[in-house]
Enzyme design. Sequence first.
Site, PDB file in Angstrom:
ATOM      1  N   PRO A  88       0.820  -1.222   0.000  1.00 20.12           N
ATOM      2  CA  PRO A  88       0.000   0.000   0.000  1.00 20.12           C
ATOM      3  C   PRO A  88       0.849   1.266   0.000  1.00 20.12           C
ATOM      4  O   PRO A  88       0.336   2.353  -0.253  1.00 20.12           O
ATOM      5  CB  PRO A  88      -0.832  -0.113   1.280  1.00 20.12           C
ATOM      6  N   GLU A 115       0.926  -6.143   7.234  1.00 17.79           N
ATOM      7  CA  GLU A 115       1.716  -5.614   8.355  1.00 17.79           C
ATOM      8  C   GLU A 115       3.110  -5.234   7.905  1.00 17.79           C
ATOM      9  O   GLU A 115       3.752  -4.391   8.521  1.00 17.79           O
ATOM     10  CB  GLU A 115       1.795  -6.629   9.505  1.00 17.79           C
ATOM     11  N   ARG A 152      -3.943  -8.030 -20.526  1.00 14.02           N
ATOM     12  CA  ARG A 152      -4.845  -7.533 -21.579  1.00 14.02           C
ATOM     13  C   ARG A 152      -4.109  -6.714 -22.630  1.00 14.02           C
ATOM     14  O   ARG A 152      -4.610  -6.514 -23.728  1.00 14.02           O
ATOM     15  CB  ARG A 152      -5.933  -6.643 -20.968  1.00 14.02           C
ATOM     16  N   ASP A 167     -11.010   0.965 -24.455  1.00  8.65           N
ATOM     17  CA  ASP A 167     -11.359   0.804 -23.047  1.00  8.65           C
ATOM     18  C   ASP A 167     -11.301   2.125 -22.309  1.00  8.65           C
ATOM     19  O   ASP A 167     -10.575   3.027 -22.680  1.00  8.65           O
ATOM     20  CB  ASP A 167     -10.373  -0.155 -22.354  1.00  8.65           C
TER      21      ASP A 167
END
Length: 245
Positions: A88, A115, A152, A167
């Site tokens: 993250p 963690e 993709r 897209d």
Amino acid sequence: MTFHVLTLFPEIFSSPLKGSILGKAQERGLVEVRVINIRDYAEGRHRVADDYPYGGGKGMIMKPEPIVRAIRALLEGDPKTWVVLMTPQGVPFDQRVARRLAAFGHIALVCGRYEGVDERVRSFVNEELSIGDYVLSGGEFAALVVIDAVSRLVPGVLGDAEAPEEDSFSGGLLEYPQYTRPPEFEGKRVPEVLLSGDHGRIRQWRRRQALLRTWQRRPDLLEEAALEEDERRYLEGLRGEGDGL
Ligand code: 6GU
């Protein structure tokens, strides 16, 4: 394109990758996903891959040695492998990053648990990626997102009929609205232009709808989008309509 996934939870990857487009891409040899259990690189009878944080605190931290040994084994096989840590704390993953990654032959995705991984692992990776501002319990689902989005873009993975250029995000805009049969559903009709057979008008309508939609839902994207002069004027018109309401 080969993805090497380094994880403590290899089971997570067995079924999502069987799915239609990714499954076919693998059968056709266009994409390969190799899942590596970091525990296999841990030492001792118990193959311990995580440990308590120095200084105290909750959760477990992934030990550096097994991860770095697994990365080194990969780099021995192919020194050009691009190594990514899923965390993250990483750079936000978006379509532009997906396009950049699609140019690599081999990508290793190291799945950290939430963690954390021992800080010293960071100097053994090429970059760190996050898939958004929310917390996942580990990098595994994030790695699946990256594998799907990048695969993709590998030539041949999508049929001609589903080329990635149209897209959402590829041209910097959200996609225009789509319809299929029936022409009327519970009183809601398919826009007449789509039934007209006039491909020029349809192309123009779709582009305008993409602009409208992006303006309504994600105006932040318009700052980066490549727009024609008449498209800028169209947006100015939309902005003007709101005046005085
Ligand atoms: Cl890459 N990992 C984790 N644990 N949580 C995330 C993430 C990654 N991206 C967004 N949230």
